[in-house]
Design a protein around this motif. Structure first.
Motif, short mmCIF file in Angstrom:
data_model
loop_
_atom_site.label_atom_id
_atom_site.label_comp_id
_atom_site.label_asym_id
_atom_site.label_seq_id
_atom_site.Cartn_x
_atom_site.Cartn_y
_atom_site.Cartn_z
N LYS A 167 36.00 75.32 61.96
CA LYS A 167 37.10 75.12 62.90
C LYS A 167 37.59 76.46 63.47
CE LYS A 167 38.72 70.73 61.06
NZ LYS A 167 39.88 69.92 60.60
N ILE A 168 36.76 77.48 63.29
CA ILE A 168 37.10 78.81 63.80
C ILE A 168 35.91 79.33 64.59
CG2 ILE A 168 37.77 81.16 63.23
CD1 ILE A 168 38.92 80.13 60.61
N GLY A 169 36.15 79.78 65.81
CA GLY A 169 35.07 80.36 66.61
C GLY A 169 35.44 80.40 68.07
N VAL A 174 37.12 57.83 55.26
CA VAL A 174 37.28 58.76 56.39
C VAL A 174 38.75 58.87 56.77
CG1 VAL A 174 36.72 59.20 58.81
CG2 VAL A 174 34.97 58.26 57.28
N THR A 175 39.28 60.07 56.67
CA THR A 175 40.65 60.35 57.10
C THR A 175 40.60 61.37 58.23
OG1 THR A 175 41.52 59.94 54.88
CG2 THR A 175 42.92 61.18 56.41
N LEU A 176 41.08 60.99 59.40
CA LEU A 176 41.05 61.90 60.54
C LEU A 176 42.00 63.07 60.31
CD1 LEU A 176 40.77 59.63 63.68
CD2 LEU A 176 39.03 60.34 62.04
N SER A 177 41.50 64.26 60.54
CA SER A 177 42.27 65.47 60.29
C SER A 177 43.07 65.89 61.52
CB SER A 177 41.33 66.62 59.89
OG SER A 177 42.03 67.84 59.82
N MET A 178 44.32 66.26 61.29
CA MET A 178 45.17 66.79 62.35
C MET A 178 45.25 68.32 62.29
SD MET A 178 46.18 64.22 64.19
CE MET A 178 44.52 63.56 63.90
N GLU A 179 44.43 68.92 61.42
CA GLU A 179 44.43 70.37 61.27
C GLU A 179 43.94 71.04 62.55
OE1 GLU A 179 42.17 73.87 58.69
OE2 GLU A 179 41.86 71.75 58.20
N SER A 180 44.67 72.00 63.04
CA SER A 180 44.32 72.69 64.28
C SER A 180 43.07 73.54 64.10
CB SER A 180 45.48 73.58 64.74
OG SER A 180 46.61 72.81 65.07
N PHE A 181 42.37 73.75 65.19
CA PHE A 181 41.24 74.68 65.25
C PHE A 181 41.77 76.06 65.69
CE2 PHE A 181 39.14 70.78 65.01
CZ PHE A 181 37.76 70.89 65.05
N THR A 182 41.00 77.10 65.40
CA THR A 182 41.30 78.44 65.90
C THR A 182 40.24 78.80 66.93
OG1 THR A 182 42.32 79.11 63.81
CG2 THR A 182 41.62 80.86 65.32
N VAL A 183 40.62 78.85 68.20
CA VAL A 183 39.69 79.16 69.28
C VAL A 183 39.82 80.63 69.63
CG1 VAL A 183 38.90 78.54 71.59
CG2 VAL A 183 40.00 76.81 70.16
N GLU A 184 38.80 81.39 69.29
CA GLU A 184 38.84 82.83 69.51
C GLU A 184 38.37 83.17 70.91
OE1 GLU A 184 36.24 83.83 66.28
OE2 GLU A 184 37.92 84.45 65.02
#
Length: 530
Positions: free
Chosen positions: A466-468, A492-502
């Motif tokens: 989730k980082i890139g 399956v539990t959908l994740s609400m965790e944010s991504f880190t867009v570099e």
């Protein structure tokens, strides 16, 4: 064997007689002998009749557009690292042998497909109007018109450079794309070639495709903008400022002798530009009288995409076991003026079917890159904001597709991302609407290297990095290996965790040169075997 070796072999063997036959009458004097270049019909007929070889767009058995661009826009690297190609909007050289994916290069239609070229025919593969381009920069250009900031929108909407990976002297706003200074004239003359080559005005012309240049390409007096490109006055200015040079002349020569058999007359005779397209030429592209309506974009700008392009959003999870749930990750900042649509309707190759459902989300606030946009997930941001547009959005447990799109200023569906979990994946396009079952769909061309195709399970969650950079994350999200699927909803539990867009610059500090990339690869190999 590398693609370059294959191409070289083919050029020297299987296609040798064809290439020699082109070369025989591609000589400048012989080519125009007996032709009145100041007669539009005669020039069109010459340019069309000499287009003797129509390249396949992609082929495993013969030379295609990839091979042509590697030859026409490539150079041999100084360090013996193989062939490089020059990326038109990024103004940089990259390795030629890796292409067609989100983190390599692809083929830019200088005259956009959605502005008349389409996805078949000689215009689709005409290498005079094709250039190698960085994938993400190409996606950002989309169908934007060539021009300069301030022409349609206010300068406050102008972005310099046009994209984080574009050349420093590029610019863009919601409607306009300004390419690098050293190719502006080249691209202008490419478009003028297209307007002459595909000029279906002659009574005896069986090729009815009529591409035209205009100063009002999105709001012409006749009301049909489907085959118009602009902005004409700006293209004329670029032609005058960026004159034909040796490199452009050589490319013109090579297109004729090696690939198509015809020439661009506006490279050979630059004075013809004014004759055919100048303000005093009588060319119809300057006729923008719309009964008093202005052409500043204010009266007709109904763009709900807010600058979004394919790949700016990616699907990161879904459940087809009731209730239907979907999570979408934003890979760029999204303006609060955007409206998103989501559907499980099939795409036929020309349009979406209308037998299933469409929902839409009108944003009330901006969304930061890396944020999750949810549908159907209780108490999560945006879930309650989706409204039904038509039918019923209901994902099938036997497989289905999901498309997220927006509507551009012409109110056309503009695809942003797609996903299928149907057994067998994406299917072939068809002009027969009933060919498609409720869980089958073709894939829009603009999503070919973006869309996700998963083996069938009722429910899925992305579990990769989730980082890139945006390109890295697109590649990861499109890879089925990075997904977990189950027919048991509880798994399956959908994740609400944010991504880190570099940002690209955060990683590199500047654009990697080929030497930098080689050094990094060597370092990785040394660490791996340490």
């Amino acid at each position: 064997m590398s693609i370059l070796m294959i191409a070289a072999s083919a050029l020297s063997n299987t296609n040798a007689s064809t290439i020699e036959s082109f070369a025989a009458d591609c000589d400048f004097d012989d080519y125009y002998n007996g032709v009145d270049i100041y007669d539009r019909d005669a020039l069109h007929a010459l340019t069309k009749s000499k287009h003797r070889h129509v390249l396949p767009y992609t082929s495993n058995s013969q030379l295609d557009v990839w091979d042509a661009l590697i030859d026409l826009d490539g150079i041999d690297s100084d360090g013996g690292n193989g062939r490089l190609v020059h990326l038109v909007y990024r103004d940089a050289d990259v390795t030629a042998e890796e292409y067609g994916t989100a983190d390599t290069w692809n083929r830019e239609h200088v005259w956009p497909k959605s502005r008349g070229v389409g996805d078949n025919g000689p215009d689709y593969t005409d290498v005079f109007a094709l250039r190698p381009s960085d994938w993400s920069v190409n996606a950002a250009r989309g169908k934007k018109l060539f021009g300069e900031c301030g022409l349609v929108h206010t300068m406050s909407e102008c972005k310099v450079p046009a994209h984080v990976e574009a050349a420093a002297d590029t610019a863009a706003d919601p409607s306009i794309w300004l390419p690098p200074k050293d190719v502006r004239g080249d691209l202008a003359r490419s478009l003028m070639y297209m307007a002459i080559r595909y000029d279906g005005e002659s009574d005896d012309d069986s090729d009815r495709l009529d591409l035209e240049l205009s100063d009002c390409p999105d709001s012409p007096p006749a009301g049909d903008s489907s085959s118009l490109m602009g902005y004409l006055s700006i293209l004329l200015k670029w032609h005058q400022e960026d004159i034909v040079d040796l490199k452009e002349r050589q490319r013109n020569e090579n297109v004729c002798k090696r690939w198509q058999g015809n020439r661009n007359p506006f490279v050979d005779y630059p004075e013809l530009v004014d004759y055919y397209f100048g303000a005093e030429s009588g060319y119809s592209g300057y006729n923008c009288d719309n009964d008093g309506e202005s052409n500043d974009g204010s009266s007709s700008n109904n763009d709900q995409c807010a600058g979004l392009v394919p790949g700016d959003l990616m699907i990161s999870g879904f459940k087809s076991d009731n209730p239907d749930l979907v999570s979408i990750v934003a890979l760029v900042d999204i303006d609060d003026t955007a409206t998103l649509y989501m559907t499980d309707n099939a795409y036929t190759g020309t349009a979406l079917r209308s037998n299933e459902g469409v929902v839409k989300l009108e944003l009330s606030s901006a969304i930061k890159a890396g944020s999750i946009i949810s549908f159907g997930i209780d108490d999560k941001q945006h879930s309650s904001m989706w409204v039904q547009v038509s039918g019923t959005f209901a994902l099938s447990t036997s497989g289905d597709n999901i498309f997220v799109y927006c509507k551009n200023e012409l109110e056309e569906n503009f695809f942003l991302i797609g996903l299928t979990y149907t057994p067998g994946g994406w299917v072939q396009k068809s002009s027969i609407d009933t060919t498609f079952t409720t869980n089958e769909s073709a894939l829009p061309d603009e999503l070919i290297v973006l869309a996700t195709a998963l083996p069938h399970f009722d429910n899925y969650i992305y579990n990769g990095t989730k980082i890139g950079t945006k390109a890295n994350l697109i590649a990861a999200l499109a890879d089925a290996e990075n997904w977990y699927g189950s027919n048991d909803s509880a798994d399956v539990t959908l994740s609400m965790e944010s991504f880190t867009v570099e940002d690209f610059d955060e990683i590199s500090g500047a654009f990697f040169s080929l030497a930098d990339a080689v050094h990094v690869l060597v370092l990785i190999m040394l660490l791996a075997f340490a």
